[in-house]
Design a protein around this motif. Structure first.
Motif, PDB file in Angstrom:
ATOM      1  N   UNK A  45       0.871  -1.392  -0.251  1.00  0.00           N
ATOM      2  CA  UNK A  45       0.008  -0.111  -0.565  1.00  0.00           C
ATOM      3  C   UNK A  45       0.940   1.171   0.342  1.00  0.00           C
ATOM      4  N   UNK A  46       1.733   1.355   1.495  1.00  0.00           N
ATOM      5  CA  UNK A  46       2.951   2.306   0.103  1.00  0.00           C
ATOM      6  C   UNK A  46       3.060   2.878  -0.773  1.00  0.00           C
ATOM      7  N   UNK A  47       4.234   1.029  -0.889  1.00  0.00           N
ATOM      8  CA  UNK A  47       4.242   1.651  -2.538  1.00  0.00           C
ATOM      9  C   UNK A  47       3.606   2.149  -3.145  1.00  0.00           C
ATOM     10  N   UNK A  48       2.058   1.493  -3.604  1.00  0.00           N
ATOM     11  CA  UNK A  48       1.046   1.867  -4.574  1.00  0.00           C
ATOM     12  C   UNK A  48       1.557   3.927  -4.361  1.00  0.00           C
ATOM     13  N   UNK A  49       1.128   3.927  -3.016  1.00  0.00           N
ATOM     14  CA  UNK A  49       1.226   5.366  -2.595  1.00  0.00           C
ATOM     15  C   UNK A  49       1.883   6.612  -3.322  1.00  0.00           C
ATOM     16  N   UNK A  50       3.568   6.097  -3.262  1.00  0.00           N
ATOM     17  CA  UNK A  50       4.602   6.461  -3.534  1.00  0.00           C
ATOM     18  C   UNK A  50       4.491   6.963  -4.776  1.00  0.00           C
ATOM     19  N   UNK A  51       3.859   5.333  -5.876  1.00  0.00           N
ATOM     20  CA  UNK A  51       4.486   5.713  -7.385  1.00  0.00           C
ATOM     21  C   UNK A  51       3.074   6.594  -7.502  1.00  0.00           C
TER      22      UNK A  51
END
Length: 429
Positions: free
Chosen positions: A242-248
């Motif tokens: 979820x965090x990675x997706x938010x960064x993207x």
């Protein structure tokens, strides 16, 4: 009836000593039970009341022994301390020597590479050892954490913190974890872990609830925050994804904003310049392009290309208009001058170019251009054959055809030889 020795020995072999003892024990147990029930038919055995009193005495003795053992266990706990935080290579002898300052150590028990339990000869000495909390063992680089052994049960005020970046200052960590309560003690356990002790269990629990899995300001590292002694909390993959997706998503939004800004405002103060001769000095280029405005930056991109930045967009536009397709002083090469990022300007049609040869040695480019100008507007000039020939480009194919028809066989002013003018076929250069 008399038996022989052999027969008596046979009887003895049939009744081993262990069997006789077992039978005697069972008989004694049976008689004891009968006495407890109030039956006294065997002479010499104690009365029921005496037996009951004896039983109560036995039970009282057992209870007294159990209480004594409990008190001894509590006393044993009070004489022990728990320590941790010293360097991996710290020896038992060095630890004993350091903590012997508080009293006589009777037992040492290692709990790992950086923790151990010490037992003193008295509770007072163990209490005195707590004063060594935060001190450093000789030969070790890290301070040691000391606490009473019984405190290991459940102290929520002592919080383990791990996962912060190496080199993070204690002040920054105190500020971050101080948001959960009052910190009474702080001890580094390693480069990326520490023990934070709050003034109360409630503040410790609050720190775990509010800071676990979060990152410090200016860092993207997730913190492992838990009550000291609790197992490490597993990091769930969905949370990470979820965090990675938010960064993207954040990165995409930022890129779109940058593209939108570039599309609305095209900076033309940065000018691409190409086509000058290899080895041309920066000073000569600055002087040439400085006639269009103030050059604030100059950067070579290759041997014959550079990026020239003016102080304003207006000066950049002026440079493109003034220098595109022109040559520098003392050079016969046409310059490619355009706003950075713009496509290269397409070359003029080949039909507009003628090839000229045959002038006298020492004839200048200006004299040749002036002579060819009688046929039309010359927009480009390029020497070839070691300066014995030239390609002259006119503004139209009609002017090029006129040059071939009217200038072939003529003589440039000041020359003794006539020139040959023909359509450029691309051969003989």
């Amino acid at each position: 009836m008399a038996f022989s020795r052999g027969t008596q020995a046979g009887f003895r072999r049939r009744r081993p000593r262990g069997t006789l003892l077992l039978c005697g024990s069972l008989l004694a147990v049976a008689l004891s039970c009968l006495h407890l029930l109030g039956t006294d038919f065997v002479a010499g055995f104690p009365s029921p009341q005496t037996a009951r009193c004896g039983l109560h005495k036995v039970r009282s003795l057992q209870t007294s022994e159990s209480s004594s053992q409990t008190l001894e266990g509590i006393e044993a706990e009070e004489t022990r301390i728990f320590i941790r935080g010293y360097d991996f290579d710290t020896t038992e002898a060095a630890i004993r020597e350091h903590f012997a300052k508080a009293g006589s150590i009777v037992k040492f028990k290692s709990g790992g590479k950086v923790k151990a339990q010490l037992s003193y000869s008295s509770a007072a000495e163990a209490k005195n050892a707590e004063s060594l909390n935060g001190t450093t063992i000789e030969g070790s680089s890290r301070p040691v954490f000391v606490r009473p052994f019984k405190a290991k049960a459940k102290i929520s005020a002592a919080i383990f913190v791990g996962g912060f970046a190496t080199g993070t200052a204690e002040a920054a960590l105190r500020e971050h974890f101080g948001t959960a309560g009052s910190i009474v003690n702080f001890t580094f356990l390693g480069d990326r872990s520490a023990l934070v002790t709050y003034s109360s269990d409630e503040e410790g629990k609050s720190a775990v609830a509010s800071l676990q899995g979060k990152s410090m300001e200016g860092s993207d590292r997730w913190l492992d925050v838990r009550v000291e002694g609790d197992p490490k909390v597993a990091r769930t993959i969905p949370a990470k994804a979820e965090v990675v997706e938010k960064i993207k998503k954040t990165k995409k939004v930022k890129e779109r904003a940058e593209v939108s800004e570039k599309s609305t405002k095209v900076a033309v103060s940065a000018i691409f310049v190409g086509g000058f001769a290899s080895g041309t000095a920066e000073a000569a280029l600055r002087e040439h392009f400085g006639t269009a405005g103030s050059v604030v930056d100059f950067k070579f991109l290759s041997n014959n290309s550079a990026l020239v930045t003016y102080s304003s967009d207006e000066e950049g536009k002026s440079a493109v208009v003034s220098f595109q397709g022109k040559s520098m002083k003392g050079s016969n090469r046409w310059l490619d001058v355009r706003v950075k990022g713009d496509p290269k300007v397409a070359a003029l049609p080949k039909e507009n170019t003628v090839a000229i040869i045959g002038w006298d040695r020492g004839t200048t480019e200006a004299a040749i251009t002036e002579h060819c100008g009688k046929a039309g507007s010359v927009v480009a000039f390029e020497l070839f054959r070691q300066k014995s020939g030239a390609l002259v480009t006119f503004s139209s194919s009609e002017e090029a055809a006129t040059a071939v028809a009217s200038l072939n066989g003529t003589t440039i002013e000041g020359n003794s030889r006539f020139i040959s003018v023909r359509k450029d076929g691309g051969s003989g250069r």
